[in-house]
Every structure is written in structure tokens, then in C-alpha cells.
Design a protein around this motif. Structure first.
Motif, PDB file in Angstrom:
ATOM      1  N   UNK A 184       0.613  11.640 -10.609  1.00  0.00           N
ATOM      2  CA  UNK A 184       2.037  11.969 -10.557  1.00  0.00           C
ATOM      3  C   UNK A 184       2.662  11.343  -9.309  1.00  0.00           C
ATOM      4  N   UNK A 185       3.963  11.090  -9.351  1.00  0.00           N
ATOM      5  CA  UNK A 185       4.621  10.533  -8.159  1.00  0.00           C
ATOM      6  C   UNK A 185       4.444  11.452  -6.952  1.00  0.00           C
ATOM      7  N   UNK A 186       4.218  10.843  -5.788  1.00  0.00           N
ATOM      8  CA  UNK A 186       4.036  11.583  -4.529  1.00  0.00           C
ATOM      9  C   UNK A 186       5.079  11.120  -3.522  1.00  0.00           C
ATOM     10  N   UNK A 187       5.159  11.878  -2.413  1.00  0.00           N
ATOM     11  CA  UNK A 187       6.032  11.500  -1.287  1.00  0.00           C
ATOM     12  C   UNK A 187       5.128  11.238  -0.085  1.00  0.00           C
ATOM     13  N   UNK A 188       5.025   9.984   0.281  1.00  0.00           N
ATOM     14  CA  UNK A 188       4.138   9.587   1.376  1.00  0.00           C
ATOM     15  C   UNK A 188       4.956   8.773   2.386  1.00  0.00           C
ATOM     16  N   UNK A 189       4.790   9.132   3.660  1.00  0.00           N
ATOM     17  CA  UNK A 189       5.509   8.423   4.734  1.00  0.00           C
ATOM     18  C   UNK A 189       4.689   8.538   6.019  1.00  0.00           C
ATOM     19  N   UNK A 240       0.807  -1.216   0.000  1.00  0.00           N
ATOM     20  CA  UNK A 240       0.000   0.000   0.000  1.00  0.00           C
ATOM     21  C   UNK A 240       0.836   1.260   0.000  1.00  0.00           C
ATOM     22  N   UNK A 241       1.932   1.271   0.781  1.00  0.00           N
ATOM     23  CA  UNK A 241       2.784   2.464   0.826  1.00  0.00           C
ATOM     24  C   UNK A 241       3.445   2.723  -0.520  1.00  0.00           C
ATOM     25  N   UNK A 242       3.882   1.668  -1.204  1.00  0.00           N
ATOM     26  CA  UNK A 242       4.496   1.838  -2.523  1.00  0.00           C
ATOM     27  C   UNK A 242       3.489   2.388  -3.527  1.00  0.00           C
ATOM     28  N   UNK A 243       2.244   1.926  -3.433  1.00  0.00           N
ATOM     29  CA  UNK A 243       1.214   2.418  -4.347  1.00  0.00           C
ATOM     30  C   UNK A 243       0.877   3.872  -4.066  1.00  0.00           C
ATOM     31  N   UNK A 244       0.883   4.270  -2.789  1.00  0.00           N
ATOM     32  CA  UNK A 244       0.614   5.675  -2.471  1.00  0.00           C
ATOM     33  C   UNK A 244       1.684   6.593  -3.054  1.00  0.00           C
ATOM     34  N   UNK A 245       2.910   6.141  -3.062  1.00  0.00           N
ATOM     35  CA  UNK A 245       4.002   6.962  -3.593  1.00  0.00           C
ATOM     36  C   UNK A 245       3.953   7.033  -5.122  1.00  0.00           C
ATOM     37  N   UNK A 246       3.645   5.921  -5.749  1.00  0.00           N
ATOM     38  CA  UNK A 246       3.518   5.939  -7.215  1.00  0.00           C
ATOM     39  C   UNK A 246       2.912   4.620  -7.667  1.00  0.00           C
ATOM     40  N   UNK A 247       1.799   4.697  -8.333  1.00  0.00           N
ATOM     41  CA  UNK A 247       1.188   3.489  -8.845  1.00  0.00           C
ATOM     42  C   UNK A 247      -0.327   3.526  -8.832  1.00  0.00           C
ATOM     43  N   UNK A 248      -0.927   4.620  -8.393  1.00  0.00           N
ATOM     44  CA  UNK A 248      -2.389   4.722  -8.350  1.00  0.00           C
ATOM     45  C   UNK A 248      -2.909   5.578  -9.500  1.00  0.00           C
ATOM     46  N   UNK A 249      -4.157   5.321  -9.867  1.00  0.00           N
ATOM     47  CA  UNK A 249      -4.825   6.091 -10.910  1.00  0.00           C
ATOM     48  C   UNK A 249      -6.194   6.514 -10.406  1.00  0.00           C
ATOM     49  N   UNK A 250      -6.623   7.705 -10.816  1.00  0.00           N
ATOM     50  CA  UNK A 250      -7.959   8.210 -10.490  1.00  0.00           C
ATOM     51  C   UNK A 250      -8.662   8.604 -11.778  1.00  0.00           C
TER      52      UNK A 250
END
Length: 368
Positions: free
Chosen positions: A303-308, A287-297
């Protein structure tokens, strides 16, 4: 006629005396004084005679002369055709030289005269962009400001004042802005507001008030570093540069400056926005990897995000785009539910200690 006296020998004989040296016989013409001296031969005759004397010594040049006169093959080095009286044959370079000389007879030579020029297609005026769009693309102002400046006669295009809205121009045209417009733009203000929950960013909807109603003298932060006072002129043209959901809180920018609005919400904007998000639920695998990059809406890749993780129940998001309810929908795709969201930074401007429901001016030295 002269006479010559001859001495007789001592013995009285008539025999002529003997000479010790022989006497060179002179030419008869010189001896005969009664004849006039001979005239010198013409120079051409002397040349011819000298040529004849030269040819009499050697036989090979005579053969060569005969071969030239008779047209025989003879030696290759000497059997050359006499072309002095023949017309000169024009070479390719000579023809080019004459043509250029005739072409350049009336005007000076230019480097590009040799090659034909391609005809330039006329520009379609309807295909050219509007003046307000060109001004916004160059970062001079927003389109709304551009329309105001054009109506006031503050814009020159290639030295001509433009006052008609919708005028189309060449994208590379020279645009000059009047000092009146620059002074007007310098008076534009930008407000930093700590929006609380229950207010919408833009126009009022569903009975909720817009956040701009909080911009009042009594809500101005007492620690505002600009020390500017409130005046009602700031309401004119004041609009939100970005959105913040009704159930979210944090930093909201309201501005009169179209340049700032373009930087924050333009199509090519890349300004970071930072959020603290309180969540519930269990994060799915990867899930964390998808939040950073890999999701579509809505079928569009994000675009790539920074989530931690900020702490055990709070995430830190840094985004470079602003889709509608983006963070909440991203969390739902990985098994999380958002229970609280606060925006704490836009670009280089932080929320800081600004209390909820209060506002302050953006200082001149502050840049997003």
C-alpha cells in the motif's frame, strides 16, 4: 227536439234576413245532439298520426326509414345496424376486469396480486455465517468475546437466547446483548507499553520473553493519567494488538477488548502507524519514490506509504499495514540498512513521555 222561431221581414215576405257576418259551419257530430259524443282516440294512435303528419311534410326522413327497414346502404350517418338485441362483445379490458373481480372475490385487493410472485429459494443453513462472526463484523465484540457471551447466555437472536457455540444465523438477524455482557466489556482494559529491545510481542520464542511480562505493578508509569491501580485480573485475555520485532522498540498495545483489536489489526484496518528509522548506506536512484509507492514484498504490491527524511541518517515512515519485518525489507530494496527502529504513534495515540519498559492504561476518552 228544439224549435227555431224565425222572424218575418217587415214587408211581410218569407225571405230570410241577410246576416252581416258569415256563420262557421259546425261539425255534423256536434250538431246532432241525439248521438253520443265521440270517444277520444288512443294515445298511440295520436303519436302515429302525428308521426304520419310529420312524415307527410318531408320526404327525406321517409326515404331514410325505408333504407333502414330494407337494409340498403343509404347515408353512412344514418345507416347504422341495430345492435340493441344482440349480445355484447367482451373487450380485452372487460375480460381483465371480470377476471380480477372473480380473483378478488374472497380477499381484498393488493397491489402485487396482478404480477406473479417468484418462488423464494430456501436458505441453506450451512451457508449462513456463524453468530460469533456476525457479532464481530458488526463491531459488537471480538470472536473470542462472542464465544464467552454465548456460553454465558448473554446473546439473543430474534428474541431467542443462543447458548450453543457455532450456531449459524441469518446475517440480517436481530442481535441483542445482555447488560451483563456490556458491564463485562466495560471492565476490559487496554495497556500501552513502551517495549524495549529484546522482548517479543506475542508468545515466547527462542528464549525471549513476551512483552506482557513487563506489565507489573512496579512498572506502571507514575504519571498514568487514569490513576487506576493494578489488579491481576487484567492478565485474563490480555493479547497484543499488532506486532513489533524483537530488535525494535516503541509503542505496543495489549488489550482485552476485541473491538480495539479489530480496529488495529483487522483485515479492513486503515489505522496509521508512525516509525522513526535509523539507517545506513546510500539511497538508490528513485529510492525515495519507490519507498512511498512502488515496492512489492512476496509478490504482493504494498500500500502507499509516507516516507521522508527526518534528519541526515533517520527516516520517518507512516504505514497503513503491518507485514512481517516490512520496513527493514523495504529499506534493503533501495540500498539501505536499518540499524534502529522505534514506533512512536498508533492512530491518535502517541508514545509521548512513556519511559521504555513501563506501561499505562488507555484512558476512556482516548480513541485510536
Amino acid at each position: 227536439m228544439s224549435t227555431i222561431k224565425l222572424n218575418k221581414s217587415p214587408d211581410g215576405s218569407d225571405e230570410a234576413p241577410k246576416r252581416s257576418k258569415p256563420v262557421r259551419r259546425a261539425s255534423p257530430t256536434l250538431r246532432d245532439r241525439t248521438q253520443p259524443p265521440p270517444k277520444p282516440a288512443p294515445r298511440t294512435v295520436e303519436k302515429a298520426s302525428s308521426a304520419d303528419r310529420q312524415n307527410s311534410h318531408t320526404e327525406k326522413p321517409a326515404r331514410q326509414d325505408r333504407s333502414r327497414q330494407e337494409g340498403k346502404p343509404g347515408d353512412k350517418s344514418h345507416a347504422r345496424k341495430d345492435t340493441r338485441n344482440e349480445p355484447r362483445r367482451e373487450s380485452r379490458n372487460d375480460s381483465q376486469h371480470h377476471s380480477r373481480k372473480e380473483y378478488n372475490a374472497d380477499r381484498p385487493v393488493r397491489r402485487d396480486d396482478a404480477a406473479p410472485r417468484r418462488p423464494v429459494a430456501p436458505t441453506d443453513p450451512d451457508a449462513q455465517p456463524r453468530l460469533s462472526k456476525v457479532m464481530a463484523d458488526r463491531g459488537l465484540c471480538s470472536r473470542r468475546e462472542a464465544d464467552d457471551w454465548i456460553v454465558n447466555g448473554w446473546v439473543k437472536v430474534n428474541g431467542e437466547i443462543i447458548e450453543a457455540l457455532g450456531t449459524r444465523i441469518d446475517p440480517d438477524a436481530e442481535i441483542i446483548i445482555s447488560t451483563y455482557a456490556k458491564e463485562y466489556q466495560a471492565e476490559n482494559v487496554t495497556i500501552l507499553l513502551h517495549k524495549p529491545v529484546g522482548y517479543v510481542s506475542g508468545q515466547a520464542e527462542d528464549g525471549y520473553e513476551p512483552a506482557v511480562v513487563l506489565v507489573k505493578p512496579e512498572n506502571q508509569w507514575s504519571e498514568d493519567p487514569t490513576q487506576k491501580t493494578f489488579h491481576r485480573g487484567i492478565y485474563h485475555g490480555l493479547a497484543p494488538a499488532g506486532r513489533l520485532d524483537i530488535d525494535s522498540t516503541g509503542l505496543l498495545v495489549l488489550t482485552q477488548d476485541g473491538r480495539i483489536a479489530r480496529v488495529l489489526i483487522g483485515d479492513d484496518s486503515s489505522v496509521e502507524k508512525e516509525y522513526l528509522v535509523r539507517v545506513e548506506g546510500e539511497l538508490s536512484a528513485n529510492g525515495m519514490a519507490k519507498l512511498n509507492h512502488g515496492l512489492s514484498l512476496d509478490g504482493v504490491q504494498l500500500k502507499p506509504a509516507k516516507v521522508s527524511w527526518q534528519n541526515e541518517d533517520q527516516l520517518r515512515f507512516v504505514l497503513r499495514e503491518g507485514r512481517k519485518r516490512q520496513i527493514r525489507r523495504m529499506c534493503e530494496l533501495v540500498g539501505l540498512k536499518v540499524v534502529g527502529l522505534k514506533r512512536i504513534r498508533i492512530g491518535r495515540i502517541s508514545l509521548g513521555k512513556l519511559p521504555a519498559g513501563q506501561w499505562r492504561y488507555l484512558a476512556e476518552h482516548e480513541k485510536f
